[in-house]
Structure formats: C-alpha cells, structure tokens
Design an enzyme around this catalytic site. Structure first.
Site, PDB file in Angstrom:
ATOM      1  N   ASP A 113       0.836  -1.198   0.000  1.00  7.22           N
ATOM      2  CA  ASP A 113       0.000   0.000   0.000  1.00  7.22           C
ATOM      3  C   ASP A 113       0.874   1.252   0.000  1.00  7.22           C
ATOM      4  O   ASP A 113       1.978   1.238   0.533  1.00  7.22           O
ATOM      5  CB  ASP A 113      -0.914  -0.047   1.243  1.00  7.22           C
ATOM      6  CG  ASP A 113      -2.085   0.893   1.118  1.00  7.22           C
ATOM      7  OD1 ASP A 113      -2.346   1.411   0.004  1.00  7.22           O
ATOM      8  OD2 ASP A 113      -2.755   1.131   2.134  1.00  7.22           O
ATOM      9  N   ASN A 116       1.378   3.504  -2.844  1.00  3.75           N
ATOM     10  CA  ASN A 116       1.926   4.001  -4.118  1.00  3.75           C
ATOM     11  C   ASN A 116       1.362   5.383  -4.457  1.00  3.75           C
ATOM     12  O   ASN A 116       2.096   6.270  -4.881  1.00  3.75           O
ATOM     13  CB  ASN A 116       1.571   3.053  -5.276  1.00  3.75           C
ATOM     14  CG  ASN A 116       2.254   1.718  -5.163  1.00  3.75           C
ATOM     15  OD1 ASN A 116       3.127   1.541  -4.311  1.00  3.75           O
ATOM     16  ND2 ASN A 116       1.872   0.766  -6.005  1.00  3.75           N
ATOM     17  N   ARG A 128       0.005   7.672  -2.420  1.00  2.30           N
ATOM     18  CA  ARG A 128       0.481   8.711  -1.502  1.00  2.30           C
ATOM     19  C   ARG A 128       1.930   9.101  -1.796  1.00  2.30           C
ATOM     20  O   ARG A 128       2.299  10.258  -1.759  1.00  2.30           O
ATOM     21  CB  ARG A 128       0.360   8.238  -0.047  1.00  2.30           C
ATOM     22  CG  ARG A 128      -0.984   8.568   0.554  1.00  2.30           C
ATOM     23  CD  ARG A 128      -1.262   7.758   1.777  1.00  2.30           C
ATOM     24  NE  ARG A 128      -1.659   6.401   1.442  1.00  2.30           N
ATOM     25  CZ  ARG A 128      -1.901   5.460   2.337  1.00  2.30           C
ATOM     26  NH1 ARG A 128      -1.753   5.698   3.609  1.00  2.30           N
ATOM     27  NH2 ARG A 128      -2.292   4.261   1.949  1.00  2.30           N
ATOM     28  N   TRP A 129       2.730   8.108  -2.132  1.00  6.44           N
ATOM     29  CA  TRP A 129       4.143   8.356  -2.465  1.00  6.44           C
ATOM     30  C   TRP A 129       4.216   9.329  -3.643  1.00  6.44           C
ATOM     31  O   TRP A 129       4.997  10.277  -3.632  1.00  6.44           O
ATOM     32  CB  TRP A 129       4.803   7.022  -2.826  1.00  6.44           C
ATOM     33  CG  TRP A 129       6.261   7.088  -3.135  1.00  6.44           C
ATOM     34  CD1 TRP A 129       7.292   6.948  -2.244  1.00  6.44           C
ATOM     35  CD2 TRP A 129       6.870   7.287  -4.420  1.00  6.44           C
ATOM     36  NE1 TRP A 129       8.501   7.045  -2.894  1.00  6.44           N
ATOM     37  CE2 TRP A 129       8.261   7.258  -4.233  1.00  6.44           C
ATOM     38  CE3 TRP A 129       6.377   7.496  -5.707  1.00  6.44           C
ATOM     39  CZ2 TRP A 129       9.170   7.434  -5.287  1.00  6.44           C
ATOM     40  CZ3 TRP A 129       7.269   7.672  -6.753  1.00  6.44           C
ATOM     41  CH2 TRP A 129       8.646   7.642  -6.546  1.00  6.44           C
ATOM     42  N   SER A 182      -6.933  -5.922  -6.294  1.00  6.50           N
ATOM     43  CA  SER A 182      -8.119  -6.476  -5.638  1.00  6.50           C
ATOM     44  C   SER A 182      -9.334  -6.287  -6.544  1.00  6.50           C
ATOM     45  O   SER A 182      -9.326  -5.444  -7.450  1.00  6.50           O
ATOM     46  CB  SER A 182      -8.357  -5.774  -4.303  1.00  6.50           C
ATOM     47  OG  SER A 182      -8.850  -4.468  -4.514  1.00  6.50           O
ATOM     48  N   GLU A 215     -11.912  -4.864  -5.688  1.00  6.60           N
ATOM     49  CA  GLU A 215     -12.371  -3.488  -5.444  1.00  6.60           C
ATOM     50  C   GLU A 215     -11.565  -2.467  -6.246  1.00  6.60           C
ATOM     51  O   GLU A 215     -12.035  -1.361  -6.502  1.00  6.60           O
ATOM     52  CB  GLU A 215     -12.264  -3.155  -3.943  1.00  6.60           C
ATOM     53  CG  GLU A 215     -13.244  -3.905  -3.047  1.00  6.60           C
ATOM     54  CD  GLU A 215     -12.874  -5.370  -2.791  1.00  6.60           C
ATOM     55  OE1 GLU A 215     -11.686  -5.733  -2.924  1.00  6.60           O
ATOM     56  OE2 GLU A 215     -13.788  -6.166  -2.466  1.00  6.60           O
ATOM     57  N   ASN A 216     -10.332  -2.825  -6.644  1.00  4.40           N
ATOM     58  CA  ASN A 216      -9.486  -1.874  -7.374  1.00  4.40           C
ATOM     59  C   ASN A 216     -10.063  -1.456  -8.731  1.00  4.40           C
ATOM     60  O   ASN A 216      -9.666  -0.443  -9.288  1.00  4.40           O
ATOM     61  CB  ASN A 216      -8.066  -2.427  -7.571  1.00  4.40           C
ATOM     62  CG  ASN A 216      -7.214  -2.378  -6.322  1.00  4.40           C
ATOM     63  OD1 ASN A 216      -6.267  -3.143  -6.163  1.00  4.40           O
ATOM     64  ND2 ASN A 216      -7.525  -1.476  -5.411  1.00  4.40           N
ATOM     65  N   TRP A 217     -11.025  -2.245  -9.255  1.00  4.10           N
ATOM     66  CA  TRP A 217     -11.648  -1.852 -10.541  1.00  4.10           C
ATOM     67  C   TRP A 217     -12.391  -0.535 -10.414  1.00  4.10           C
ATOM     68  O   TRP A 217     -12.674   0.133 -11.403  1.00  4.10           O
ATOM     69  CB  TRP A 217     -12.639  -2.924 -11.031  1.00  4.10           C
ATOM     70  CG  TRP A 217     -12.017  -4.226 -11.430  1.00  4.10           C
ATOM     71  CD1 TRP A 217     -12.107  -5.404 -10.762  1.00  4.10           C
ATOM     72  CD2 TRP A 217     -11.238  -4.504 -12.603  1.00  4.10           C
ATOM     73  NE1 TRP A 217     -11.412  -6.381 -11.435  1.00  4.10           N
ATOM     74  CE2 TRP A 217     -10.876  -5.860 -12.563  1.00  4.10           C
ATOM     75  CE3 TRP A 217     -10.785  -3.713 -13.678  1.00  4.10           C
ATOM     76  CZ2 TRP A 217     -10.103  -6.475 -13.544  1.00  4.10           C
ATOM     77  CZ3 TRP A 217     -10.006  -4.321 -14.666  1.00  4.10           C
ATOM     78  CH2 TRP A 217      -9.678  -5.675 -14.588  1.00  4.10           C
ATOM     79  N   ARG A 249      -5.646  -2.642   8.550  1.00  5.42           N
ATOM     80  CA  ARG A 249      -6.799  -3.476   8.188  1.00  5.42           C
ATOM     81  C   ARG A 249      -6.373  -4.523   7.161  1.00  5.42           C
ATOM     82  O   ARG A 249      -5.341  -4.392   6.507  1.00  5.42           O
ATOM     83  CB  ARG A 249      -7.949  -2.614   7.661  1.00  5.42           C
ATOM     84  CG  ARG A 249      -7.579  -1.648   6.560  1.00  5.42           C
ATOM     85  CD  ARG A 249      -8.787  -0.871   6.026  1.00  5.42           C
ATOM     86  NE  ARG A 249      -8.322   0.169   5.121  1.00  5.42           N
ATOM     87  CZ  ARG A 249      -8.204   1.455   5.437  1.00  5.42           C
ATOM     88  NH1 ARG A 249      -8.545   1.884   6.627  1.00  5.42           N
ATOM     89  NH2 ARG A 249      -7.750   2.318   4.549  1.00  5.42           N
TER      90      ARG A 249
HETATM   91  C1  FPP Z   1      -1.411   0.183  -3.535  1.00  5.25           C
HETATM   92  O1  FPP Z   1      -1.108   1.546  -3.522  1.00  5.25           O
HETATM   93  C2  FPP Z   1      -0.957  -0.501  -4.743  1.00  5.25           C
HETATM   94  C3  FPP Z   1      -1.769  -1.125  -5.680  1.00  5.25           C
HETATM   95  C4  FPP Z   1      -3.225  -1.169  -5.588  1.00  5.25           C
HETATM   96  C5  FPP Z   1      -1.227  -1.753  -6.867  1.00  5.25           C
HETATM   97  C6  FPP Z   1      -0.003  -2.586  -6.672  1.00  5.25           C
HETATM   98  C7  FPP Z   1       0.584  -2.817  -7.970  1.00  5.25           C
HETATM   99  C8  FPP Z   1       1.894  -2.715  -8.262  1.00  5.25           C
HETATM  100  C9  FPP Z   1       2.940  -2.436  -7.279  1.00  5.25           C
HETATM  101  C10 FPP Z   1       2.303  -2.849  -9.674  1.00  5.25           C
HETATM  102  C11 FPP Z   1       2.199  -4.177 -10.341  1.00  5.25           C
HETATM  103  C12 FPP Z   1       2.807  -5.331  -9.639  1.00  5.25           C
HETATM  104  C13 FPP Z   1       3.503  -6.358 -10.172  1.00  5.25           C
HETATM  105  C14 FPP Z   1       3.662  -7.602  -9.367  1.00  5.25           C
HETATM  106  C15 FPP Z   1       4.140  -6.317 -11.502  1.00  5.25           C
HETATM  107  P1  FPP Z   1      -2.303   2.568  -3.535  1.00  5.25           P
HETATM  108  O2  FPP Z   1      -2.501   3.013  -4.945  1.00  5.25           O
HETATM  109  O3  FPP Z   1      -3.494   1.973  -2.883  1.00  5.25           O
HETATM  110  O4  FPP Z   1      -1.729   3.725  -2.676  1.00  5.25           O
HETATM  111  P2  FPP Z   1      -2.537   4.789  -1.795  1.00  5.25           P
HETATM  112  O5  FPP Z   1      -3.207   3.997  -0.707  1.00  5.25           O
HETATM  113  O6  FPP Z   1      -1.451   5.693  -1.283  1.00  5.25           O
HETATM  114  O7  FPP Z   1      -3.494   5.485  -2.701  1.00  5.25           O
END
Ligand code: FPP
Length: 248
Positions: free
Chosen positions: A25, A27, A29-30, A70, A72-74, A199
């Site tokens: 988790d 990405n 925010r980073w 997930s 839900e990510n859709w 969670r």
């Molecule tokens: C969570 O950060 C990350 C994801 C939902 C996607 C993870 C996918 C990758 C790292 C890329 C593909 C992976 C492989 C194995 C090639 P977030 O976007 O939920 O961050 P946030 O909570 O800060 O918004």
C-alpha cells in the site's frame, strides 16, 4: 545495521516464516507527496516488488504472496486501472528470465477469468515458463477478493455435495481449505502491510486466522530490503500460540 547483518541474524534465529503475504500500500500517496500522478507511484512500486522478491528468495522464504490487484481496485479511475494492468502485462513478459535465474516459480490466484485475454495469456506463459523452478513461489493475488474466494469455495462444495462427491458430515476445515485458491499452500505465517493502515482489506480472510501481522508506516515504493528484513526479524521474536498456552 548493514544488510549482511540482517541476513545473518535472520539465519541465526532459524524460525523463518515459510509463507509471507504483503499488502503493498501507499503508491498513490508516495506519488502525490512528490506532486506526481498516481501512475508514477505504481511504476516505483514495481521496482520495490523486484527488490523484495529477490530479497525474500535469497533468505529462503518458500512462498511470497503479493496483493497486486483487488476486486475493489476496478473502482479506481479507468486510466489508473489500465496503467496497473499494463504494468502487470509488461512485467509478466519481461521478468521471466529474472524469475528463472532466481529459481522462482510464478503462480496467481483470484478471479483470473476476469482479466483480459492478452493479460491472461501473458500470465499463463510466465507461469508455464517458470513452473519447473524449485525455489520460492511468487504468488500474485490478482482480481482477488477474500469474501469472493470463500463464496466461490462454498459454491464448489455445494456442487460437489450435489454430485455425491462430498459427504457434508465429513466437511471440516482442512477439506474446506482445499476449495480455496491457496489449496496446497500453508497459511501465511507473516502478513506485512505498508503505509500504516491497520486493516486486512479483504485479503486472505480465511488464511490469516493465526497469521502474525506487521504494519509499517513506510510507503510501498520506499519499502527496501532492510525494511523487509526488519519485519522478518520482528516475526522471529513472536511467540505463536495458536490459541494454546505455552510456558514462557
Ligand atoms: C497500492 O497503492 C498498490 C496497488 C493497488 C497496486 C499494486 C501494484 C503494483 C505495485 C504494480 C504491479 C505489480 C507487479 C507484481 C508487476 P495505492 O494506490 O493503494 O496507494 P494509496 O493507498 O497511497 O493510494
């Protein structure tokens, strides 16, 4: 502590987690902290995936399950979903040699049928090309939902009961677990979640009953080898009782 000391300490401790699961988790925010689009956070996240996969294989982890996408990510913006899917497609094609040179076998779990034909094909080819590897299993949770997994298992069991293949009176936890995506795998010993949230987010609901949880505030793109080793070292200090009483 230099890297070598972490690895030495982990090896000396001995009780290595066999199966480690990670909720990657942070990405988004980073990226937003850098004034960049969320997609650049996912690009950076892929580099962390590569680092952690190699580190886990090197210290002898048997199974590494990554919550990659997930169900839900859709619901995320279409452009973000396509970006993650494209990354997945590109990496499953480009990283096969790297997986083979590290003796890593790729597997996937989730509603794989819900992915596009080209992505499914790329995934299948990568799994096929790495299936003889005997080292770590890299298990990607893709289009995955814990409740859906349990519900699918229940439907299959009902089907098998109707066909006379399962005696409902003999249905127990071990038999139920065989109907889950993780059939044949031990439950995760350690679940790591990056970026602070405490969670499960619908991840491995059945399998994490006795899993040790480790949450770190470090965002996934910043999560390095030493952060991973710290999580393993922390796990090695835990006293796992599985509901029983132990002297100590
Ligand atoms: C969570 O950060 C990350 C994801 C939902 C996607 C993870 C996918 C990758 C790292 C890329 C593909 C992976 C492989 C194995 C090639 P977030 O976007 O939920 O961050 P946030 O909570 O800060 O918004």
């Amino acid at each position: 502590m230099p890297r070598i000391n972490y690895e030495k300490k982990i090896a000396e401790n001995g009780n290595l987690p066999e199966h480690v699961a990670i909720i990657m988790d942070g990405n988004g925010r980073w990226a937003s902290r850098r004034g960049q689009p969320r997609t650049s956070g996912h690009n950076a996240g892929v580099n962390t995936v590569k680092t952690i996969v190699k580190a886990a294989a090197r210290i002898g982890i048997k199974i590494l399950t990554l919550y990659t996408f997930s169900i839900e990510n859709w619901k995320r913006p279409k452009s973000e979903v396509s970006h993650i899917m494209r990354l997945l497609y590109e990496k499953t094609r480009s990283e096969v040699d790297e997986l083979n040179s590290n003796n890593i076998r790729l597997t996937a779990m989730g509603k794989i049928d819900g992915l596009s034909v080209s992505r499914r094909r790329a995934l299948k080819q990568a799994m096929e090309a790495t299936k003889k590897n005997t080292g770590m299993v890299l298990n990607l949770a893709l289009n995955y939902g814990g409740r859906t997994e349990i519900l699918e298992a229940v439907k299959k069991i009902v089907r098998d009961i109707k066909r006379g293949l399962v005696n409902p009176r003999k249905l127990d936890e071990d038999m139920f677990a065989k109907y889950l995506y993780t059939n044949g795998m031990p439950d995760p010993d350690l679940l790591i979640r990056t970026s602070g949230e405490r969670r499960l987010s619908n991840f491995l609901l059945w399998q994490t009953s006795y899993t040790e949880l480790y949450v770190t505030d470090v965002l996934w793109p910043d999560f390095g080898e030493s952060d991973f080793f710290k999580a393993v070292l922390d796990y090695q200090t835990r006293n796992r009782r599985f509901g029983e009483v132990t002297a100590s």
